[in-house]
Write a protein that holds these residues in place. Structure first.
Motif, short mmCIF file in Angstrom:
data_model
loop_
_atom_site.label_atom_id
_atom_site.label_comp_id
_atom_site.label_asym_id
_atom_site.label_seq_id
_atom_site.Cartn_x
_atom_site.Cartn_y
_atom_site.Cartn_z
N SER A 192 0.82 -1.37 -0.06
CA SER A 192 0.06 0.01 0.02
C SER A 192 0.87 1.25 -0.12
O SER A 192 0.33 2.37 -0.70
N ASP A 193 2.04 1.23 0.85
CA ASP A 193 3.00 2.10 0.83
C ASP A 193 3.45 2.70 -0.68
O ASP A 193 3.56 3.78 -1.05
N ALA A 194 3.88 1.67 -1.49
CA ALA A 194 4.31 1.75 -2.71
C ALA A 194 3.39 2.39 -3.65
O ALA A 194 3.66 3.19 -4.43
N ARG A 195 2.14 2.04 -3.51
CA ARG A 195 1.05 2.38 -4.23
C ARG A 195 0.39 3.81 -3.91
O ARG A 195 -0.43 4.39 -4.54
N GLY A 196 0.83 4.50 -2.75
CA GLY A 196 0.56 5.44 -2.25
C GLY A 196 -1.19 5.62 -1.84
O GLY A 196 -1.89 6.21 -1.78
N GLU A 197 -1.43 4.08 -1.27
CA GLU A 197 -2.65 3.71 -0.66
C GLU A 197 -2.73 3.90 0.83
O GLU A 197 -1.76 3.64 1.59
N ARG A 198 -3.83 4.41 1.39
CA ARG A 198 -3.77 4.62 2.81
C ARG A 198 -5.26 3.75 3.20
O ARG A 198 -6.27 3.98 2.64
N LEU A 199 -5.15 2.88 4.24
CA LEU A 199 -6.08 2.39 4.84
C LEU A 199 -6.02 2.29 6.44
O LEU A 199 -4.84 2.57 6.96
N PHE A 200 -7.31 2.02 7.06
CA PHE A 200 -7.51 2.04 8.39
C PHE A 200 -6.60 0.70 8.99
O PHE A 200 -6.75 -0.34 8.00
N PRO A 201 -6.40 0.70 10.23
CA PRO A 201 -5.74 -0.55 10.52
C PRO A 201 -6.66 -1.98 10.41
O PRO A 201 -6.34 -2.85 10.14
N HIS A 202 -7.91 -1.59 10.68
CA HIS A 202 -8.80 -2.80 10.52
C HIS A 202 -8.81 -3.49 9.12
O HIS A 202 -9.06 -4.53 9.01
N GLU A 203 -8.82 -2.24 8.33
CA GLU A 203 -8.83 -2.59 6.76
C GLU A 203 -7.59 -3.37 6.40
O GLU A 203 -7.70 -4.63 5.68
N PHE A 204 -6.42 -3.23 6.92
CA PHE A 204 -5.07 -4.19 6.60
C PHE A 204 -5.69 -5.50 7.32
O PHE A 204 -5.02 -6.41 6.69
N PHE A 205 -6.32 -5.52 8.51
CA PHE A 205 -6.40 -6.95 8.94
C PHE A 205 -7.41 -7.56 8.01
O PHE A 205 -7.37 -8.95 7.71
N TRP A 206 -8.39 -6.92 7.61
CA TRP A 206 -9.06 -7.66 6.70
C TRP A 206 -8.59 -8.26 5.23
O TRP A 206 -8.84 -9.40 4.87
N ARG A 207 -7.70 -7.43 4.96
CA ARG A 207 -6.99 -8.06 3.73
C ARG A 207 -6.12 -9.07 4.14
O ARG A 207 -6.05 -10.17 3.12
N ILE A 208 -5.44 -9.14 4.93
CA ILE A 208 -4.72 -10.59 5.33
C ILE A 208 -5.45 -11.49 5.53
O ILE A 208 -5.27 -12.58 5.40
N LEU A 209 -6.67 -11.41 6.37
CA LEU A 209 -7.54 -12.45 6.45
C LEU A 209 -8.22 -12.93 5.18
O LEU A 209 -8.65 -14.07 5.00
N ASN A 210 -7.92 -12.50 4.31
CA ASN A 210 -8.38 -12.96 2.69
C ASN A 210 -7.23 -13.90 2.06
O ASN A 210 -7.40 -14.45 1.07
N ASN A 211 -6.07 -13.71 3.05
CA ASN A 211 -4.95 -14.39 2.26
C ASN A 211 -5.22 -16.12 2.57
O ASN A 211 -4.90 -16.11 3.62
N PRO A 212 -5.18 -16.65 1.66
CA PRO A 212 -5.11 -18.24 1.69
C PRO A 212 -3.80 -18.69 2.52
O PRO A 212 -4.02 -19.61 3.19
N ARG A 213 -2.79 -18.22 2.51
CA ARG A 213 -1.62 -18.65 3.27
C ARG A 213 -1.71 -18.36 4.84
O ARG A 213 -1.44 -19.18 5.58
#
Length: 325
Positions: free
Chosen positions: A138-159
């Motif tokens: 997100s930092d490289a893309r210039g994207e900004r998210l809230f802390p809980h939104e980052f958690f939601w992203r990793i919870l979508n990760n099959p790994r």
């Protein structure tokens, strides 16, 4: 088998003192929802490490909770437990530990929360490795998210999903993600991953410190949510513990009214706090509900309850009662 065994037990036995307050607060919670109201739940303390998700997740799934404010610790510790439960260690004799015993736990990288030790490597560092990928991307893309939104992203990760060690239905953060529940995490910096994020900003792994959105922007989001939601429904406030998780969101009402000078801002339509904090010495956590009238947070007629007890006991019982278990 009797229907609603927990509810019936509580109705029969919980008749006086804090037990009676529990019943009255739970019944008022039900009435608030039945009349079309919404409910915010706030989580302080170590409720996630206490595995409150066992009941809170079902409250979320059954639309008994409509927004959550929590500390950064509660946000992350629910996910720590999700992926590292088998590595946790319980210390039932924690009251007997000597300083040398505590140091021995430190040397084993076991961080103690009362009777439960969170394993650093299997929980904290494992989640750090997943979330750092998202922070840096997100930092490289210039994207900004809230802390809980980052958690939601990793919870979508099959790994990450491959590492689950409890039934996913017992994770309240997963339930919140699936419901797209409005979430607010004030003071996120005061958490393990918040500290790690600061460290990665210092080392330069993350170039822009504002890649993770925090407090003031959360308040703006909360103001928008409260304004929109309260236009059609009364919003209740169910507070577990005290501190910033509760103080931050409850202040949105006087902020809208007194600071933005908006007319006809409805106050919170229900209030209940579970707390064992002493009512003395200017304590926010121990303040009785009536004090909040003077701050423009509650009205004289707002149903108000305080249950002075251990939230790890009271909250699951109240949730069971509200769910009709």
């Amino acid at each position: 088998m009797n229907a609603q065994p927990i509810t019936n037990f509580i109705k029969h036995h919980f008749r006086h003192f804090n037990a009676a307050a529990l019943v009255e607060a739970a019944e008022a919670y039900r009435r608030h929802l039945d009349s079309g109201g919404k409910m915010m739940v706030t989580l302080a303390g170590a409720m996630s490490t206490a595995e409150l998700g066992l009941s809170l997740a079902e409250m979320i799934r059954q639309d008994k909770v409509h927004a959550i404010s929590c500390t950064g610790a509660n946000l992350e510790e629910d996910v720590f437990n999700l992926v590292a439960h088998d590595y946790y260690e319980r210390i039932p004799h924690y009251r007997d530990l000597t300083p040398q015993d505590e140091k021995a736990l430190l040397e084993r990288h076991l961080n103690r929360v009362t009777d439960t030790c969170i394993p650093e490597g299997e929980a904290m560092r494992r989640i750090e490795s997943f979330i750092l990928e998202e922070w840096m991307a997100s930092d490289a893309r210039g994207e900004r998210l809230f802390p809980h939104e980052f958690f939601w992203r990793i919870l979508n990760n099959p790994r990450l999903q491959a590492n689950y060690q409890i039934d996913p239905k017992d994770s309240w953060v997963l339930a919140a993600k699936e419901k797209r529940l409005p979430m607010f995490v004030p003071g996120w910096e005061d958490s393990t991953l918040g500290n790690m994020y600061a460290g990665h900003c210092i080392t330069g792994d993350i170039k822009h410190v504002h890649t993770v959105r925090t407090g003031i922007e959360y308040m703006i989001e909360l103001a928008n949510w409260y304004t929109e939601t309260s236009a059609t429904a009364s919003i209740g406030f169910f507070q577990i513990g005290g501190g910033i998780a509760g103080d931050f969101p409850i202040c949105v009402v006087p902020m809208l009214h007194q600071d933005l000078r908006r007319e006809n801002v409805p106050v919170w339509g229900y209030f209940c706090q579970i707390s064992d904090s002493t009512t003395s010495y200017g304590s926010y956590s121990g303040a009785v509900p009536n004090e909040k009238i003077t701050w423009g947070k509650l009205a004289v007629e707002t149903p108000k309850f305080i249950i002075e007890s251990d939230a790890s006991i009271v909250a699951p019982l109240m949730f069971a009662y509200i769910l009709g278990w």
